[in-house]
Write a protein that holds these residues in place. Sequence first.
Motif, short mmCIF file in Angstrom:
data_model
loop_
_atom_site.label_atom_id
_atom_site.label_comp_id
_atom_site.label_asym_id
_atom_site.label_seq_id
_atom_site.Cartn_x
_atom_site.Cartn_y
_atom_site.Cartn_z
N PRO A 138 0.82 -1.22 0.00
CA PRO A 138 0.00 0.00 0.00
C PRO A 138 0.86 1.28 0.00
N GLU A 139 1.95 1.27 0.74
CA GLU A 139 2.84 2.44 0.73
C GLU A 139 3.42 2.65 -0.67
N GLY A 140 3.85 1.57 -1.29
CA GLY A 140 4.38 1.65 -2.65
C GLY A 140 3.37 2.16 -3.64
N ARG A 141 2.13 1.68 -3.52
CA ARG A 141 1.09 2.14 -4.44
C ARG A 141 0.77 3.62 -4.25
N ILE A 142 0.74 4.08 -3.00
CA ILE A 142 0.51 5.51 -2.74
C ILE A 142 1.65 6.32 -3.35
N LEU A 143 2.86 5.87 -3.15
CA LEU A 143 4.02 6.54 -3.71
C LEU A 143 3.92 6.63 -5.23
N ILE A 144 3.53 5.56 -5.87
CA ILE A 144 3.40 5.54 -7.33
C ILE A 144 2.29 6.46 -7.80
N ILE A 202 -1.44 12.28 -8.29
CA ILE A 202 -2.62 12.43 -7.44
C ILE A 202 -2.15 13.07 -6.14
N LYS A 203 -2.68 14.24 -5.82
CA LYS A 203 -2.20 15.01 -4.68
C LYS A 203 -3.14 14.94 -3.48
N ASN A 204 -4.41 14.74 -3.72
CA ASN A 204 -5.39 14.78 -2.65
C ASN A 204 -5.48 13.43 -1.94
N PRO A 205 -5.31 13.40 -0.61
CA PRO A 205 -5.36 12.13 0.12
C PRO A 205 -6.68 11.36 -0.05
N MET A 206 -7.80 12.05 -0.10
CA MET A 206 -9.08 11.36 -0.26
C MET A 206 -9.20 10.76 -1.67
N THR A 207 -8.68 11.47 -2.65
CA THR A 207 -8.69 10.94 -4.02
C THR A 207 -7.82 9.69 -4.10
N LEU A 208 -6.68 9.73 -3.41
CA LEU A 208 -5.81 8.56 -3.35
C LEU A 208 -6.53 7.36 -2.76
N ALA A 209 -7.19 7.58 -1.62
CA ALA A 209 -7.91 6.49 -0.95
C ALA A 209 -8.97 5.91 -1.88
N LYS A 210 -9.70 6.79 -2.54
CA LYS A 210 -10.76 6.35 -3.45
C LYS A 210 -10.18 5.59 -4.65
N LYS A 247 3.21 17.03 3.18
CA LYS A 247 1.88 17.61 3.11
C LYS A 247 2.02 19.13 3.05
N TYR A 248 1.15 19.74 2.26
CA TYR A 248 1.14 21.20 2.20
C TYR A 248 -0.30 21.65 2.00
N SER A 249 -0.57 22.90 2.34
CA SER A 249 -1.92 23.44 2.20
C SER A 249 -2.27 23.56 0.74
N SER A 250 -3.49 23.16 0.42
CA SER A 250 -3.97 23.26 -0.95
C SER A 250 -4.11 24.74 -1.34
N PRO A 251 -3.62 25.11 -2.50
CA PRO A 251 -3.79 26.51 -2.93
C PRO A 251 -5.25 26.86 -3.20
N ASN A 252 -6.08 25.85 -3.45
CA ASN A 252 -7.49 26.08 -3.75
C ASN A 252 -8.36 26.13 -2.51
N ASP A 253 -7.93 25.44 -1.45
CA ASP A 253 -8.71 25.37 -0.22
C ASP A 253 -7.75 25.19 0.94
N LEU A 254 -7.51 26.27 1.70
CA LEU A 254 -6.51 26.23 2.76
C LEU A 254 -6.86 25.26 3.88
N ARG A 255 -8.10 24.78 3.92
CA ARG A 255 -8.50 23.79 4.92
C ARG A 255 -8.08 22.39 4.51
N SER A 256 -7.70 22.23 3.27
CA SER A 256 -7.37 20.93 2.71
C SER A 256 -5.86 20.81 2.50
N VAL A 257 -5.36 19.58 2.59
CA VAL A 257 -3.94 19.35 2.33
C VAL A 257 -3.76 18.61 1.01
N GLU A 258 -2.58 18.78 0.45
CA GLU A 258 -2.19 18.05 -0.74
C GLU A 258 -0.85 17.39 -0.44
N LEU A 259 -0.47 16.46 -1.30
CA LEU A 259 0.75 15.67 -1.10
C LEU A 259 1.71 15.88 -2.26
N LYS A 260 2.98 15.79 -1.93
CA LYS A 260 4.00 15.75 -2.98
C LYS A 260 5.17 14.94 -2.46
#
Length: 151
Positions: A36-42, A49-57, A81-94
Amino acid sequence: MLTDHQIEEIRQFNRRYTRVLGVLNKKVFDTDLTWPEGRILIEVGLNHIKNPMTLAKELKLDKSYASRTINKLVKRGILEKYSSPNDLRSVELKLTPYGQEVFNDINQRSNYLMKEVLATLNEEQQTEFLKSIESINRLLFGEETKKDVEG
């Protein structure tokens, strides 16, 4: 409709291919990452894919399990993790620079494994294999190949 025998042939292929890829091993390509860690990394590194919920889905993971796994990757310095430029309440990944190195390593190992599997086939058989994969992607996932899109 396919017969039970035909369904069993498909399932047998799935079992064999899972074994070839080593999916049932606890670690990805002899690294210290779980599958699962490898798949998230890929998904973050290759599919951006930057959004954690999109990743889970996308990976069909339980949201809390995905969150715990992402947090492990953050603690290990692989993801940031960093704050989403579109929604500061949301985080994105890189990927961190170290995460990019880990991603590159896994990606190269994956390519090597596939080349190793296909090395037993001659050029004509490799082309047949690729066309079969393209057909499966198109039929099951509605995906066009790059050749279809470009050509």
